[in-house]
Design a protein around this motif. Structure first.
Motif, PDB file in Angstrom:
ATOM      1  N   PHE A   1       0.836  -1.194   0.000  1.00 22.48           N
ATOM      2  CA  PHE A   1       0.000   0.000   0.000  1.00 22.48           C
ATOM      3  C   PHE A   1       0.873   1.248   0.000  1.00 22.48           C
ATOM      4  CE2 PHE A   1      -2.628  -3.384   1.505  1.00 22.48           C
ATOM      5  CZ  PHE A   1      -3.879  -3.124   0.971  1.00 22.48           C
ATOM      6  N   SER A   2       0.297   2.362  -0.421  1.00 25.56           N
ATOM      7  CA  SER A   2       1.057   3.602  -0.577  1.00 25.56           C
ATOM      8  C   SER A   2       1.652   4.087   0.726  1.00 25.56           C
ATOM      9  CB  SER A   2       0.161   4.687  -1.186  1.00 25.56           C
ATOM     10  OG  SER A   2      -0.318   4.294  -2.447  1.00 25.56           O
ATOM     11  N   ASN A   3       0.875   4.009   1.789  1.00 25.64           N
ATOM     12  CA  ASN A   3       1.330   4.459   3.097  1.00 25.64           C
ATOM     13  C   ASN A   3       1.678   3.265   3.977  1.00 25.64           C
ATOM     14  OD1 ASN A   3       0.856   7.185   2.416  1.00 25.64           O
ATOM     15  ND2 ASN A   3      -1.288   6.998   3.006  1.00 25.64           N
ATOM     16  N   THR A   4       2.746   3.369   4.722  1.00 23.13           N
ATOM     17  CA  THR A   4       3.169   2.294   5.614  1.00 23.13           C
ATOM     18  C   THR A   4       2.420   2.400   6.936  1.00 23.13           C
ATOM     19  OG1 THR A   4       5.380   2.257   4.630  1.00 23.13           O
ATOM     20  CG2 THR A   4       5.123   1.230   6.796  1.00 23.13           C
ATOM     21  N   GLU A   5       1.624   1.394   7.245  1.00 27.73           N
ATOM     22  CA  GLU A   5       0.875   1.331   8.498  1.00 27.73           C
ATOM     23  C   GLU A   5       1.102  -0.026   9.146  1.00 27.73           C
ATOM     24  OE1 GLU A   5      -0.500   3.938   9.601  1.00 27.73           O
ATOM     25  OE2 GLU A   5      -0.752   5.198   7.814  1.00 27.73           O
ATOM     26  N   ARG A   6       0.840  -0.107  10.436  1.00 30.58           N
ATOM     27  CA  ARG A   6       0.998  -1.364  11.160  1.00 30.58           C
ATOM     28  C   ARG A   6      -0.269  -2.218  11.025  1.00 30.58           C
ATOM     29  NH1 ARG A   6       6.245  -2.093  12.596  1.00 30.58           N
ATOM     30  NH2 ARG A   6       5.909  -2.792  14.727  1.00 30.58           N
ATOM     31  N   THR A   7      -0.080  -3.519  11.124  1.00 33.31           N
ATOM     32  CA  THR A   7      -1.224  -4.426  10.987  1.00 33.31           C
ATOM     33  C   THR A   7      -2.281  -4.203  12.059  1.00 33.31           C
ATOM     34  OG1 THR A   7       0.062  -6.104  12.187  1.00 33.31           O
ATOM     35  CG2 THR A   7       0.003  -6.263   9.781  1.00 33.31           C
ATOM     36  N   VAL A   8      -1.905  -3.605  13.179  1.00 34.14           N
ATOM     37  CA  VAL A   8      -2.883  -3.371  14.236  1.00 34.14           C
ATOM     38  C   VAL A   8      -3.999  -2.438  13.759  1.00 34.14           C
ATOM     39  CG1 VAL A   8      -1.683  -1.394  15.265  1.00 34.14           C
ATOM     40  CG2 VAL A   8      -3.131  -2.847  16.707  1.00 34.14           C
ATOM     41  N   THR A   9      -3.721  -1.608  12.755  1.00 29.22           N
ATOM     42  CA  THR A   9      -4.759  -0.711  12.237  1.00 29.22           C
ATOM     43  C   THR A   9      -5.883  -1.477  11.551  1.00 29.22           C
ATOM     44  OG1 THR A   9      -3.587  -0.386  10.133  1.00 29.22           O
ATOM     45  CG2 THR A   9      -3.083   1.149  11.929  1.00 29.22           C
ATOM     46  N   LEU A  10      -5.627  -2.744  11.196  1.00 26.93           N
ATOM     47  CA  LEU A  10      -6.658  -3.551  10.546  1.00 26.93           C
ATOM     48  C   LEU A  10      -7.764  -3.955  11.514  1.00 26.93           C
ATOM     49  CD1 LEU A  10      -4.410  -5.931   8.392  1.00 26.93           C
ATOM     50  CD2 LEU A  10      -5.498  -3.788   7.711  1.00 26.93           C
ATOM     51  N   ALA A  11      -7.477  -3.929  12.806  1.00 32.18           N
ATOM     52  CA  ALA A  11      -8.480  -4.318  13.800  1.00 32.18           C
ATOM     53  C   ALA A  11      -9.732  -3.460  13.701  1.00 32.18           C
ATOM     54  CB  ALA A  11      -7.883  -4.231  15.207  1.00 32.18           C
ATOM     55  N   THR A  12      -9.591  -2.216  13.241  1.00 28.37           N
ATOM     56  CA  THR A  12     -10.731  -1.299  13.146  1.00 28.37           C
ATOM     57  C   THR A  12     -11.826  -1.850  12.250  1.00 28.37           C
ATOM     58  OG1 THR A  12      -9.242   0.579  13.483  1.00 28.37           O
ATOM     59  CG2 THR A  12     -11.404   1.062  12.553  1.00 28.37           C
ATOM     60  N   TYR A  13     -11.466  -2.588  11.205  1.00 29.39           N
ATOM     61  CA  TYR A  13     -12.474  -3.120  10.286  1.00 29.39           C
ATOM     62  C   TYR A  13     -13.404  -4.121  10.968  1.00 29.39           C
ATOM     63  CZ  TYR A  13      -9.697  -1.145   6.454  1.00 29.39           C
ATOM     64  OH  TYR A  13      -9.021  -0.302   5.610  1.00 29.39           O
TER      65      TYR A  13
END
Length: 304
Positions: A56-68
């Motif tokens: 993905f364009s921006n680097t984020e941590r996998t923990v941000t996926l929990a929001t879904y």
């Protein structure tokens, strides 16, 4: 911020929310929801709990996926992930090269250019338009009043601006002023404003998903049908599966060696009965204990 607060608690909240949904889903949609949740459990069990998301364009941590997995409001992080997925999908479609999906920061740059009456921040798009080599459509999401997402599509062929708001509101006058100023300056034409087909929300958290869905549906209607208002939570999980699939493809690995925290946390066999979730004796200590035990088995590099 402690390690537990930053990385573990979002996943714990995600698991608890999935368990409640699994138990409370209505009969007519129960099978679909349970099948989808099973897929999410399997997918989450194959990724690391705090690694960088790949592809993905921006680097984020996998923990941000929990929001879904929750009813939390989707931020620019999740919106940009969805927009990246759409842009990549369009690249494989006939004529998709003529459609440009911008990040949520595109309108912010437009506004800065309008406020300062200069164009350095949007020079690349301006040059493409003036040279005739630019896209035929530009699609992007805009954050209104810092608490609501809307969809915007600029169609250069029809000289129109399409606006979709899941609250069924008219576009703000200041937004229209910026868009019309930008289009007239770079094309020399006046653009009309039309409505973009979108599902209207009946809750306080679905604008992020529904605005993206309206954008995707306009460009790829067969692949992205409009989401039914009763199906928004499942829609978030489907997006999550697409993101994990993209991440695993780019990471070049489909199964991690050994058991990660998520393998244990999202394990159907070890999942406590959802009937007892609200019991003070079971919530949240068993899940926190599970996390505490599994952290010991993670590589030290994952703790950053």
């Amino acid at each position: 911020m402690t390690l537990r607060t930053k990385y573990l608690e979002p996943w714990i909240q995600a698991r608890e929310n999935l368990e409640r949904r699994d138990w409370l889903s209505k009969d007519k949609e129960k099978e679909e929801t349970q099948t989808l949740i099973d897929k999410v459990y399997n997918a989450l069990g194959s990724i690391s709990w705090s690694a960088n998301i790949r592809g993905f364009s921006n680097t984020e941590r996998t923990v941000t996926l929990a929001t879904y997995c929750t009813d939390e409001w989707l931020s620019d992080i999740q919106e940009n992930q969805m927009l990246d997925l759409l842009q990549r999908r369009l690249q494989h479609e006939p004529g998709g090269q003529q459609i440009k999906v911008e990040s949520v920061y595109f309108y912010i740059l437009l506004k800065r250019g309008y406020d300062a009456r200069h164009f350095t921040c949007i020079w690349e798009t301006r040059h493409a338009l003036s040279s005739g080599l630019g896209p035929s459509c530009i699609g992007f999401l805009v954050n209104v009043n810092r608490n609501h997402w809307v969809a915007v599509i600029v169609n250069f062929n029809s000289r129109s601006i399409l606006y979709g708001d899941s609250l069924n509101q008219e576009p703000p006058n200041d937004m229209l002023a910026i868009l019309h100023w930008w289009m007239h300056h770079h094309t020399g034409h006046r653009f009309t404003t039309r409505s973009l087909e979108i599902t209207y929300q009946k809750d306080a958290f679905s604008c992020g998903l529904l605005s993206f869905n309206a954008l995707a549906h306009h460009f790829l209607p067969m692949e992205y049908p409009l989401i039914a208002v009763s199906n928004v939570r499942n829609g978030r999980l489907k997006i999550l599966l697409d993101i994990i699939d993209q991440h695993l493809d780019q990471a070049g690995v489909r199964h991690l060696q050994g058991r990660t925290l998520l393998t244990s946390l999202f394990d159907r066999a070890s999942s406590p009965s959802v009937k007892n979730i609200s019991s003070p004796s079971l919530n949240p200590k068993p899940l926190l204990t599970l996390c505490d035990q599994k952290v010991l088995y993670l590589p030290k590099a994952r703790l950053g």
